[in-house]
Design an enzyme around this catalytic site. Structure first.
Site, PDB file in Angstrom:
ATOM      1  N   ASP A  69      -8.545  -5.245   6.514  1.00 26.86           N
ATOM      2  CA  ASP A  69      -9.177  -6.042   5.466  1.00 26.86           C
ATOM      3  C   ASP A  69     -10.107  -7.089   6.058  1.00 26.86           C
ATOM      4  O   ASP A  69     -11.106  -7.461   5.426  1.00 26.86           O
ATOM      5  CB  ASP A  69      -8.116  -6.694   4.591  1.00 26.86           C
ATOM      6  CG  ASP A  69      -7.583  -5.745   3.537  1.00 26.86           C
ATOM      7  OD1 ASP A  69      -8.364  -5.293   2.689  1.00 26.86           O
ATOM      8  OD2 ASP A  69      -6.381  -5.423   3.573  1.00 26.86           O
TER       9      ASP A  69
ATOM     10  N   GLU B 102      -6.189 -12.024   6.430  1.00 21.67           N
ATOM     11  CA  GLU B 102      -6.919 -10.767   6.319  1.00 21.67           C
ATOM     12  C   GLU B 102      -8.376 -10.934   5.918  1.00 21.67           C
ATOM     13  O   GLU B 102      -9.029  -9.946   5.585  1.00 21.67           O
ATOM     14  CB  GLU B 102      -6.228  -9.860   5.300  1.00 21.67           C
ATOM     15  CG  GLU B 102      -4.766  -9.566   5.608  1.00 21.67           C
ATOM     16  CD  GLU B 102      -4.168  -8.600   4.620  1.00 21.67           C
ATOM     17  OE1 GLU B 102      -4.417  -7.395   4.767  1.00 21.67           O
ATOM     18  OE2 GLU B 102      -3.458  -9.059   3.699  1.00 21.67           O
TER      19      GLU B 102
ATOM     20  N   HIS C  72       0.819  -1.213   0.000  1.00 22.25           N
ATOM     21  CA  HIS C  72       0.000   0.000   0.000  1.00 22.25           C
ATOM     22  C   HIS C  72       0.854   1.265   0.000  1.00 22.25           C
ATOM     23  O   HIS C  72       0.367   2.326   0.402  1.00 22.25           O
ATOM     24  CB  HIS C  72      -0.926   0.010   1.224  1.00 22.25           C
ATOM     25  CG  HIS C  72      -2.000  -1.038   1.190  1.00 22.25           C
ATOM     26  ND1 HIS C  72      -2.973  -1.080   0.215  1.00 22.25           N
ATOM     27  CD2 HIS C  72      -2.241  -2.099   1.998  1.00 22.25           C
ATOM     28  CE1 HIS C  72      -3.780  -2.108   0.430  1.00 22.25           C
ATOM     29  NE2 HIS C  72      -3.352  -2.745   1.502  1.00 22.25           N
TER      30      HIS C  72
ATOM     31  N   ASP D 298      16.515 -11.199  -3.225  1.00 22.17           N
ATOM     32  CA  ASP D 298      17.823 -10.871  -3.796  1.00 22.17           C
ATOM     33  C   ASP D 298      18.315  -9.490  -3.384  1.00 22.17           C
ATOM     34  O   ASP D 298      19.518  -9.227  -3.369  1.00 22.17           O
ATOM     35  CB  ASP D 298      17.783 -10.980  -5.324  1.00 22.17           C
ATOM     36  CG  ASP D 298      17.889 -12.417  -5.814  1.00 22.17           C
ATOM     37  OD1 ASP D 298      18.161 -13.311  -4.986  1.00 22.17           O
ATOM     38  OD2 ASP D 298      17.702 -12.653  -7.023  1.00 22.17           O
TER      39      ASP D 298
ATOM     40  N   ARG E 163       7.039  -6.265   3.424  1.00 27.73           N
ATOM     41  CA  ARG E 163       5.773  -6.827   2.948  1.00 27.73           C
ATOM     42  C   ARG E 163       5.719  -6.658   1.443  1.00 27.73           C
ATOM     43  O   ARG E 163       5.693  -5.538   0.923  1.00 27.73           O
ATOM     44  CB  ARG E 163       4.564  -6.163   3.599  1.00 27.73           C
ATOM     45  CG  ARG E 163       3.259  -6.817   3.138  1.00 27.73           C
ATOM     46  CD  ARG E 163       2.057  -6.423   3.954  1.00 27.73           C
ATOM     47  NE  ARG E 163       1.643  -5.043   3.723  1.00 27.73           N
ATOM     48  CZ  ARG E 163       0.514  -4.519   4.214  1.00 27.73           C
ATOM     49  NH1 ARG E 163      -0.283  -5.259   4.967  1.00 27.73           N
ATOM     50  NH2 ARG E 163       0.198  -3.269   3.971  1.00 27.73           N
TER      51      ARG E 163
END
Length: 267
Positions: A180, A154, A50, A89, A75
């Site tokens: 959520d 969620e 977000h 990576d 996240r």
């Protein structure tokens, strides 16, 4: 030359004598990430779901946080194999994947963070910060030790499957997202609605019964404390952008009134 990586969030949780409190970094600013990391917070969530974070800004924030004891968790925007590979990576050792609703989905995510034959993570450690460009001894053989995976429940389906999700080998913990979850339960924007709170606590019970740590997002101090009392091992108690917004609003309200209406400021 040999390089030693820092302990994972899984390790931090296992060794911590108390729950770990964290702060969300949504600004995509390495400067802000460094300020937050130096605050004394236990962990920092770098958000790609977000927030306006891409690979370059995520890398810069990981580098900024590295100088401090706080543990960074990234996240990812979605549980995609390629997105996960790229963030790993970059040197992210701790991942949080949103919107996980089933054990089968969790199993696929575990495969995404593991190298073959146990997984499908693409091999590029010689080119990547993850292994510090092959300066971490035996990184390819020992990568599981350097990576922790947390999944986010969620929605109602995720709560119903919480026990099975938490039991998946390779899932190191579960984070519950009340925002959520509230939307899933038909009470959008009401994170402390009794139905939402009850669902969060059901997820807590299921995850803890599986022997895994459980966390939650709770910006209200009283709500955070109630979830800690209910067994949360890690919590997010604020976000950089929210702290800035509320702090700016408080100053504006205090000093922004018209002449004679506000508090006089002397310099």
């Amino acid at each position: 030359m040999s390089f030693r990586l820092t302990p994972t969030f899984r390790d931090r949780l296992a060794e911590a004598p108390r729950p770990l409190a964290g702060i969300w970094v949504c600004s995509a600013s390495p400067l802000v990430a460094e300020i937050v990391a130096g605050s004394g917070t236990d962990w920092v969530l770098i958000d790609q779901e977000h927030s306006p974070n891409g690979l370059e800004s995520t890398l810069a924030q990981l580098q900024a946080i590295a100088a401090y004891p706080a543990t960074p968790v990234v996240r990812v925007p979605v549980g995609d194999v390629v997105a996960i590979k790229q963030v790993l990576d970059l040197g992210a050792q701790n991942l949080l994947v949103p919107m996980v609703s089933s054990a089968a989905q969790a199993e696929e995510l575990v495969r995404a963070v593991r190298y073959p034959p146990r997984g499908v993570r693409g091999v590029g450690s010689a080119l990547a910060r993850s292994a510090r460009w092959n300066r971490v001894d035996d990184y390819l053989l020992d990568a599981d030790r350097h990576v922790s995976l947390f999944v986010q429940i969620e929605n109602a389906a995720g709560v119903a499957a919480a026990a099975e999700i938490a039991a998946v080998d390779g899932v190191d913990g579960v984070f519950v997202g009340p925002s959520d979850l509230a939307a899933s339960l038909g009470v959008l924007g009401q994170q402390t609605h009794p139905d939402v709170t009850a669902a969060v606590l059901r997820a807590f019970e299921a995850v803890r019964a599986a022997g895994k740590p459980v966390g939650v997002n709770a910006f209200d101090p009283d709500v955070a404390r109630s979830y800690l009392d209910a067994g949360a091992s890690f919590v997010l108690v604020g976000a950089d952008v929210a702290l800035l917004a509320r702090g700016a609003e408080a100053l504006a309200a205090r000093f922004g009134a018209g002449p004679g209406e506000g508090e006089r400021v002397s310099y």
